[in-house]
Write an enzyme that holds these catalytic residues in place. Structure first.
Site, PDB file in Angstrom:
ATOM      1  CG  ASP A  35      27.986  53.443  34.616  1.00 20.97           C
ATOM      2  OD1 ASP A  35      27.836  52.737  35.619  1.00 20.97           O
ATOM      3  OD2 ASP A  35      27.977  52.991  33.433  1.00 20.97           O
ATOM      4  CD  GLN A  82      29.893  35.841  40.601  1.00 15.35           C
ATOM      5  OE1 GLN A  82      29.578  36.616  41.513  1.00 15.35           O
ATOM      6  NE2 GLN A  82      30.388  34.671  40.851  1.00 15.35           N
ATOM      7  NE  ARG A  88      32.497  36.352  44.053  1.00 16.04           N
ATOM      8  CZ  ARG A  88      32.175  35.544  45.045  1.00 16.04           C
ATOM      9  NH1 ARG A  88      32.917  34.476  45.291  1.00 16.04           N
ATOM     10  NH2 ARG A  88      31.126  35.790  45.782  1.00 16.04           N
ATOM     11  CB  VAL A 122      37.398  41.811  44.696  1.00 15.03           C
ATOM     12  CG1 VAL A 122      37.580  40.856  45.853  1.00 15.03           C
ATOM     13  CG2 VAL A 122      37.685  43.227  45.132  1.00 15.03           C
ATOM     14  CG  ASP A 123      41.055  38.482  46.361  1.00 15.63           C
ATOM     15  OD1 ASP A 123      41.241  39.137  47.390  1.00 15.63           O
ATOM     16  OD2 ASP A 123      40.122  37.663  46.240  1.00 15.63           O
ATOM     17  CG  ASP A 148      33.602  36.797  51.330  1.00 20.26           C
ATOM     18  OD1 ASP A 148      33.335  36.023  50.409  1.00 20.26           O
ATOM     19  OD2 ASP A 148      34.045  37.952  51.144  1.00 20.26           O
ATOM     20  CB  SER A 149      34.369  38.506  57.527  1.00 16.32           C
ATOM     21  OG  SER A 149      35.567  38.002  56.969  1.00 16.32           O
ATOM     22  CB  ALA A 150      29.531  40.894  56.825  1.00  9.89           C
ATOM     23  NE  ARG A 151      27.262  37.492  51.214  1.00 13.18           N
ATOM     24  CZ  ARG A 151      27.681  37.679  49.987  1.00 13.18           C
ATOM     25  NH1 ARG A 151      28.805  37.109  49.564  1.00 13.18           N
ATOM     26  NH2 ARG A 151      27.000  38.426  49.142  1.00 13.18           N
ATOM     27  CG  HIS A 175      35.132  38.189  47.325  1.00 12.21           C
ATOM     28  ND1 HIS A 175      34.155  37.950  48.260  1.00 12.21           N
ATOM     29  CD2 HIS A 175      34.492  38.675  46.232  1.00 12.21           C
ATOM     30  CE1 HIS A 175      32.982  38.281  47.751  1.00 12.21           C
ATOM     31  NE2 HIS A 175      33.152  38.721  46.517  1.00 12.21           N
TER      32      HIS A 175
END
Ligand code: 6V0
Length: 304
Positions: A35, A82, A88, A122-123, A148-151, A175
């Protein structure tokens, strides 16, 4: 068997939770934390090492970019989170300049690992990383719409009172705000999901806006994304061939080319082995194009 090594660059909320998740699940032999705020990485490494008597033999340390040498996977979550109310895309310029520096350093020491990008948007960050590195596209992966698919699957599962792991449903595209739900393919054991249009709308809205809701409530999102990143790492390290909705470079995907977006991909030791060409509806195709155009405009706006 040779040792596995994962480097996490940026150990803020997402990076440190991801590292801790990888540690708890004993995914890798070596785990390196990097970091810009060196003390944060040092503190996290010490803290995690004190947990090792309760876990296994993972070696965790706060490293430098030289430690990217020999890494199987380099996860990048560096950046700025964010802020409440911030889109985003507003993060874009700040994060691109951070990535310039990070990528220069990584590429000095590693040329054959897999880069797993989580920083937003991210894209675009994945596209930028690919462009900057000139690595083969299969080895630059964005976390895409896996979270997003998990959500989406969770919310459908709640509505149907069915285990979300048994719900097969995909969010694809950016995303972010232009992502789209593939209701035409959503199913439980091959059976289409039979709920009202109002319920569908509500589930999708809650999926798409989940990050805003969580950020408004507690300032950042990190648990579920950490699990999503862990899932991608597992598919790579175990050469699983799992279908995951990650962000990858599309070429003539329902007519979409030259943009990174989340779509179902087969992920294994090579990274993205194959993009699955789904049989989507005409309306979904239109939305996919709209999402791609939005990302392309962003790419053009920062002249990549
Ligand atoms: P955070 O808690 O501010 O952590 C970011 C970390 O990056 C901090 O520790 C910084 O010190 C570090 N950092 C900044 N610049 C550099 C640099 N040049 N080199 C190394 N480290 C650096 O943010 P948080 O962890 O909440 O979010 C990180 C990123 O992930 C943001 O871009 C988020 O928008 C993004 N997310 C992506 C998600 C996804 O689904 N892909 C989900 C959640 C957050």
């Amino acid at each position: 068997m040779s040792k596995t090594k994962i480097v996490v660059i940026g150990v803020g909320a997402v990076g440190s939770t991801t590292a801790y998740t990888l540690l708890l699940r004993e995914r890798t032999d070596e785990l390196v934390l990097i970091d810009a705020n060196e003390n944060k990485a040092i503190g996290d490494a010490i803290d995690m090492n004190h947990g090792l008597p309760f876990l296994g033999k993972t070696k965790v340390w706060a490293g430098t970019y030289e430690d990217c040498r020999g890494a199987n996977i380099i996860i990048i979550t560096a950046g700025t989170a964010q802020k409440p109310g911030e889109s985003r895309t507003d993060l874009l310029k700040r994060n691109i300049s951070i990535f310039e520096g990070v990528m220069d350093e990584v590429m000095k020491y590693n040329t054959d690992g897999i880069l797993l990008i989580a920083s937003n948007p991210v894209d675009i960050m994945s596209y930028f990383s690919w462009k900057k590195s000139q690595w083969p596209v299969n080895r630059i992966i964005g976390s895409g719409t896996l979270l997003d698919s998990a959500r989406f699957r969770y919310l459908i599962g709640e509505r149907l009172h069915i285990d979300s792991r048994s719900v097969h449903a995909h969010i694809i595209g950016e995303h972010g705000d232009s992502e789209l739900p593939l209701w035409s393919l959503a199913n439980v054991a091959g059976t289409p999901i039979d709920i009202s249009d109002e319920d569908k709308e509500e589930i999708f809205t809650n999926t798409r806006d989940a990050a805003y809701q969580i950020i408004n409530a507690k300032g950042a999102t990190y648990y579920a994304i950490a699990l999503a990143l862990d899932r991608i790492c597992t598919a790579i390290l175990r050469d699983e061939g799992s279908v995951l909705n990650v962000s990858t470079m599309l070429q003539n995907y329902h007519g979409v080319s030259d943009v990174y977006m989340g779509v179902p991909c087969i992920v294994d030791a090579q990274g993205v082995r194959e993009v699955l060409n789904l049989d989507i509806s005409e309306h979904e195709r239109e939305l996919l194009h709209r999402s791609a155009n939005k990302l392309k405009e962003l790419i053009t706006s920062i002249s990549m």
